[in-house]
Design a protein around this motif. Structure first.
Motif, mmCIF file in Angstrom:
data_model
loop_
_atom_site.group_PDB
_atom_site.id
_atom_site.type_symbol
_atom_site.label_atom_id
_atom_site.label_comp_id
_atom_site.label_asym_id
_atom_site.label_seq_id
_atom_site.Cartn_x
_atom_site.Cartn_y
_atom_site.Cartn_z
ATOM 1 N N ALA A 43 0.833 -1.209 0.000
ATOM 2 C CA ALA A 43 0.000 0.000 0.000
ATOM 3 C C ALA A 43 0.866 1.256 0.000
ATOM 4 O O ALA A 43 0.582 2.220 -0.726
ATOM 5 C CB ALA A 43 -0.931 -0.014 1.207
ATOM 6 N N TYR A 44 1.925 1.255 0.816
ATOM 7 C CA TYR A 44 2.814 2.415 0.834
ATOM 8 C C TYR A 44 3.444 2.643 -0.546
ATOM 9 O O TYR A 44 3.567 3.780 -1.007
ATOM 10 C CB TYR A 44 3.912 2.230 1.883
ATOM 11 C CG TYR A 44 3.402 2.211 3.306
ATOM 12 C CD1 TYR A 44 2.459 3.131 3.735
ATOM 13 C CD2 TYR A 44 3.884 1.283 4.223
ATOM 14 C CE1 TYR A 44 1.988 3.128 5.032
ATOM 15 C CE2 TYR A 44 3.411 1.268 5.525
ATOM 16 C CZ TYR A 44 2.462 2.190 5.930
ATOM 17 O OH TYR A 44 1.996 2.181 7.212
ATOM 18 N N PHE A 45 3.826 1.542 -1.179
ATOM 19 C CA PHE A 45 4.418 1.659 -2.509
ATOM 20 C C PHE A 45 3.412 2.242 -3.500
ATOM 21 O O PHE A 45 3.721 3.186 -4.244
ATOM 22 C CB PHE A 45 4.902 0.292 -3.001
ATOM 23 C CG PHE A 45 5.536 0.332 -4.363
ATOM 24 C CD1 PHE A 45 6.898 0.578 -4.501
ATOM 25 C CD2 PHE A 45 4.779 0.148 -5.511
ATOM 26 C CE1 PHE A 45 7.483 0.642 -5.758
ATOM 27 C CE2 PHE A 45 5.359 0.214 -6.770
ATOM 28 C CZ PHE A 45 6.711 0.461 -6.885
ATOM 29 N N GLN A 46 2.209 1.682 -3.507
ATOM 30 C CA GLN A 46 1.203 2.109 -4.482
ATOM 31 C C GLN A 46 0.766 3.551 -4.249
ATOM 32 O O GLN A 46 0.538 4.310 -5.204
ATOM 33 C CB GLN A 46 -0.018 1.182 -4.386
ATOM 34 C CG GLN A 46 -1.117 1.466 -5.388
ATOM 35 C CD GLN A 46 -0.711 1.130 -6.810
ATOM 36 O OE1 GLN A 46 0.268 0.433 -7.029
ATOM 37 N NE2 GLN A 46 -1.442 1.652 -7.781
ATOM 38 N N MET A 47 0.679 3.964 -2.987
ATOM 39 C CA MET A 47 0.167 5.288 -2.663
ATOM 40 C C MET A 47 1.238 6.370 -2.659
ATOM 41 O O MET A 47 0.908 7.554 -2.686
ATOM 42 C CB MET A 47 -0.523 5.254 -1.288
ATOM 43 C CG MET A 47 -1.774 4.411 -1.256
ATOM 44 S SD MET A 47 -3.068 5.146 -2.281
ATOM 45 C CE MET A 47 -3.759 3.668 -3.033
ATOM 46 N N GLY B 219 -9.699 1.548 14.723
ATOM 47 C CA GLY B 219 -8.892 2.661 15.200
ATOM 48 C C GLY B 219 -7.428 2.555 14.862
ATOM 49 O O GLY B 219 -6.708 3.571 14.849
ATOM 50 N N PHE B 220 -6.969 1.359 14.576
ATOM 51 C CA PHE B 220 -5.557 1.171 14.248
ATOM 52 C C PHE B 220 -5.216 1.697 12.854
ATOM 53 O O PHE B 220 -4.045 1.868 12.532
ATOM 54 C CB PHE B 220 -5.188 -0.317 14.338
ATOM 55 C CG PHE B 220 -4.973 -0.806 15.745
ATOM 56 C CD1 PHE B 220 -3.713 -1.173 16.184
ATOM 57 C CD2 PHE B 220 -6.025 -0.899 16.628
ATOM 58 C CE1 PHE B 220 -3.505 -1.625 17.478
ATOM 59 C CE2 PHE B 220 -5.839 -1.347 17.919
ATOM 60 C CZ PHE B 220 -4.572 -1.699 18.353
ATOM 61 N N PHE B 221 -6.237 1.958 12.024
ATOM 62 C CA PHE B 221 -5.958 2.464 10.682
ATOM 63 C C PHE B 221 -5.178 3.779 10.732
ATOM 64 O O PHE B 221 -4.293 4.025 9.905
ATOM 65 C CB PHE B 221 -7.253 2.659 9.895
ATOM 66 C CG PHE B 221 -7.054 3.306 8.556
ATOM 67 C CD1 PHE B 221 -6.473 2.606 7.513
ATOM 68 C CD2 PHE B 221 -7.418 4.635 8.342
ATOM 69 C CE1 PHE B 221 -6.269 3.200 6.279
ATOM 70 C CE2 PHE B 221 -7.218 5.243 7.117
ATOM 71 C CZ PHE B 221 -6.642 4.521 6.074
ATOM 72 N N SER B 222 -5.481 4.616 11.712
ATOM 73 C CA SER B 222 -4.805 5.909 11.794
ATOM 74 C C SER B 222 -3.313 5.753 12.034
ATOM 75 O O SER B 222 -2.522 6.658 11.699
ATOM 76 C CB SER B 222 -5.422 6.761 12.911
ATOM 77 O OG SER B 222 -5.238 6.142 14.180
ATOM 78 N N ILE C 16 -8.178 -1.524 2.644
ATOM 79 C CA ILE C 16 -7.796 -2.461 3.712
ATOM 80 C C ILE C 16 -8.874 -2.605 4.782
ATOM 81 O O ILE C 16 -8.652 -3.293 5.783
ATOM 82 C CB ILE C 16 -6.459 -2.057 4.354
ATOM 83 C CG1 ILE C 16 -6.581 -0.765 5.160
ATOM 84 C CG2 ILE C 16 -5.376 -1.933 3.292
ATOM 85 C CD1 ILE C 16 -5.316 -0.464 5.953
ATOM 86 N N GLU C 17 -10.036 -1.995 4.569
ATOM 87 C CA GLU C 17 -11.144 -2.199 5.507
ATOM 88 C C GLU C 17 -11.712 -3.595 5.319
ATOM 89 O O GLU C 17 -11.895 -4.066 4.192
ATOM 90 C CB GLU C 17 -12.218 -1.137 5.271
ATOM 91 C CG GLU C 17 -13.344 -1.184 6.285
ATOM 92 C CD GLU C 17 -14.498 -2.076 5.849
ATOM 93 O OE1 GLU C 17 -15.221 -2.602 6.725
ATOM 94 O OE2 GLU C 17 -14.667 -2.268 4.623
ATOM 95 N N PRO D 72 -3.522 7.197 3.141
ATOM 96 C CA PRO D 72 -4.580 8.143 2.770
ATOM 97 C C PRO D 72 -5.962 7.595 3.136
ATOM 98 O O PRO D 72 -6.188 6.372 3.115
ATOM 99 C CB PRO D 72 -4.432 8.269 1.251
ATOM 100 C CG PRO D 72 -3.039 7.834 0.962
ATOM 101 C CD PRO D 72 -2.700 6.806 1.982
ATOM 102 N N PRO D 73 -6.908 8.447 3.450
ATOM 103 C CA PRO D 73 -8.267 8.000 3.809
ATOM 104 C C PRO D 73 -8.905 7.116 2.741
ATOM 105 O O PRO D 73 -9.745 6.269 3.057
ATOM 106 C CB PRO D 73 -9.037 9.316 3.980
ATOM 107 C CG PRO D 73 -7.980 10.315 4.338
ATOM 108 C CD PRO D 73 -6.753 9.912 3.577
ATOM 109 N N SER D 74 -8.516 7.311 1.483
ATOM 110 C CA SER D 74 -9.112 6.526 0.395
ATOM 111 C C SER D 74 -8.841 5.034 0.538
ATOM 112 O O SER D 74 -9.566 4.207 -0.035
ATOM 113 C CB SER D 74 -8.583 7.013 -0.959
ATOM 114 O OG SER D 74 -7.171 6.844 -1.036
ATOM 115 N N THR D 75 -7.800 4.675 1.262
ATOM 116 C CA THR D 75 -7.490 3.247 1.420
ATOM 117 C C THR D 75 -8.368 2.570 2.464
ATOM 118 O O THR D 75 -8.343 1.348 2.583
ATOM 119 C CB THR D 75 -6.005 3.046 1.793
ATOM 120 O OG1 THR D 75 -5.731 3.718 3.020
ATOM 121 C CG2 THR D 75 -5.094 3.581 0.706
#
Length: 505
Positions: free
Chosen positions: A151-155, A184-187, A201-202, A192-195
């Motif tokens: 995800a970090y790579f793609q974003m 809550g761990f997403f933060s 990843i939801e 980005p919020p779009s993920t």
């Protein structure tokens, strides 16, 4: 080929740190890729066990910053080498990795900060590349602990010209373990919020790290062709089968290899006597030694069955419990080596008391005993409910110890059923996950064991099977080349402005 650069990102790699098959892959596959001309490097955490057992560590970078949520963490990077010279880089953050166990303690379970620990590892891959000035063609990510790097790579990372034509490959070793955390761990990920969506990843209102690898990587592999098909189904996909079905054109199963230098009956230093397909006399010596050590009666007169594995229902111990009373009525000896579920252990212990002269359970990690069982047993049991790849059936084949397996995952791919292919078969399979089917397959093996000439033929066929990593490495290179071919010209492609993700601080 010589210019292909591969960074293996994994939470464990043998011989530095190991809890399972992931470590064997991350430790052995890079060596075979190196022999095929790739510049391969390994990236993993600096656990306490690594620090204690690795005499030579050289500093790469100190006080690099990784942002996790709103907190900046200072990390350090270290380098060592494998015996063959492959560079291994370690991420040091004492509050994350300086612990007795890799993922959690036996009494208290998973560490509460595992999300932070492996967010740091995923982000740290970018920090490593910038620190050493080396930028891989492929980030090869393994299991949920490094899946966020996709995800970090793609974003973000791919918009850096140094990574403009790089790609990501994500390998699933066991889809049952996904790294699922509360929403809550997403933060903490700083993605980005779009993920945070059904397409990101939801996962049922939670944050699923493995899903990041499935959604955002360029290509997905898993550890056997059969398992690649199985995980696209509801029975084996653990909730992620829909994504995998959608991405089936970018999904490939590649059977794991084994370390043919460590597991070789002709050179195995753990054995009292070595042997080969042309001279099996040493196998009888190993059988006698194993039975003597275990106190089993009629050591060479009865067929000796071995079983090594985690005491868990996934490994088929629920089936074993059900057939043990009937199995112990047959003229056999059985040795089991493994640790795990205490309830399963207690049930086998109860049976051991009833059949003390024919059944032995060893509940400890014992490398020497594992080798002796593989060498000394006549038949090996692997009745796993599901098995992404499995290694012990391959060890068994190499040692002329004929496996009885459930036809699932890598077990199905690596064992050819003697009952279906009598002239080419290398083991025995049962196809329905039922006690009667399992017991019938064991009985078929025991019946054929009485026919000495045929049995020796099966042993010799099994022992010439090629499960070396070289074969698997060539298939991985095909995947890498396919990913890189899709990246040609990517560096000039316009795209959205990257957000503030770890690595750009």
């Amino acid at each position: 080929m010589s210019e292909m650069k591969i960074l293996f990102c994994a939470s464990e790699a043998a011989p530095f740190a190991k809890t399972g098959g992931l470590a064997d892959v991350a430790g052995s596959l890079p060596e075979s890729l190196h022999k095929l001309g790739c510049d391969v490097r390994i990236f993993m955490p600096l656990y306490r066990s690594v620090r204690d057992n690795l005499p030579s560590l050289h500093p790469v970078a100190r006080n690099m910053i990784i942002p996790i949520g709103t907190h900046d963490y200072h990390i350090h990077l270290w380098e060592s080498r494998t015996l063959s010279g492959t560079p291994v880089y370690f991420l040091e953050k004492d509050e994350f990795y300086d612990r007795s166990y890799l993922y959690g303690s036996p009494l208290r379970g998973d560490y509460e900060d595992n999300a932070e620990r492996f967010i740091a590892l995923s982000m740290g891959a970018r920090q490593l590349c910038d620190s050493i000035g080396w930028y891989p063609s492929i980030f090869h990510l393994h299991d949920w602990q490094t899946a966020l790097a996709a995800a970090y790579f793609q974003m973000n990372w791919r918009y850096d010209p140094k990574f403009g034509r790089s790609g990501t490959v994500f390998t699933i070793h066991n889809i049952a373990y996904q790294g699922v955390f509360p929403a809550g761990f997403f933060s903490l990920t700083n993605l980005p919020p779009s993920t945070w969506s059904l397409q990101g990843i939801e996962f049922w209102g939670q944050c699923n790290f493995m899903k990041a690898g499935l959604v955002y990587s360029d290509f997905i592999t898993t550890v056997s062709p059969r398992y690649a098909r199985e995980i696209t189904t509801k029975d084996f996909g653990f909730g992620l089968e829909g994504i995998l079905e959608e991405r089936k054109d970018s999904l490939r199963g590649i059977l794991n290899g084994i370390d043919v230098n460590t597991w070789d009956p002709q050179t195995d230093s753990f054995l009292p006597h070595r042997f080969s397909k042309d001279d099996l006399s040493g196998k009888k010596v190993c059988k006698e030694a194993l039975c003597s050590r275990m106190g089993l009666e009629n050591s060479c007169e009865l067929p000796l069955i071995g079983m090594i594995g985690r005491l868990a229902t996934q490994k088929g111990f629920d089936l074993l419990e059900k057939i043990l009373p009937d199995l112990m009525k047959l003229p056999v000896n059985l040795v089991i080596l493994g640790t795990g579920d205490t309830a399963i252990e207690e049930k086998i212990r109860d049976m051991e008391k009833l059949y003390a002269n024919h059944l032995k359970l060893i509940t400890r990690y014992d490398e020497e005993m594992a080798h002796l069982i593989e060498a000394g047993a006549d038949i090996f049991l692997m009745p796993s409910r599901y098995e992404p790849c499995g290694l012990n059936q391959m060890y068994s084949l190499r040692y002329g110890t004929i496996p009885v397996v459930h036809a699932t995952g890598g077990l199905d791919n690596s064992v050819l059923d003697v009952m279906v292919y009598p002239d080419t078969g290398t083991g025995f399979k049962f196809y329905d996950y039922e006690p009667d089917a399992f017991l019938d397959s064991v009985k078929s093996a025991l019946d054929l064991f009485k026919e000495v000439r045929k049995w020796v033929e099966i042993q010799r066929r099994a022992m010439i099977e090629d499960f070396s990593w070289d074969k698997s490495a060539s298939q991985y290179i095909e995947v890498y080349e396919k990913v890189l071919a899709s990246k040609k010209g990517f560096g000039t492609r316009p795209g959205p402005k990257p957000g503030p993700i770890g690595g750009l601080v």
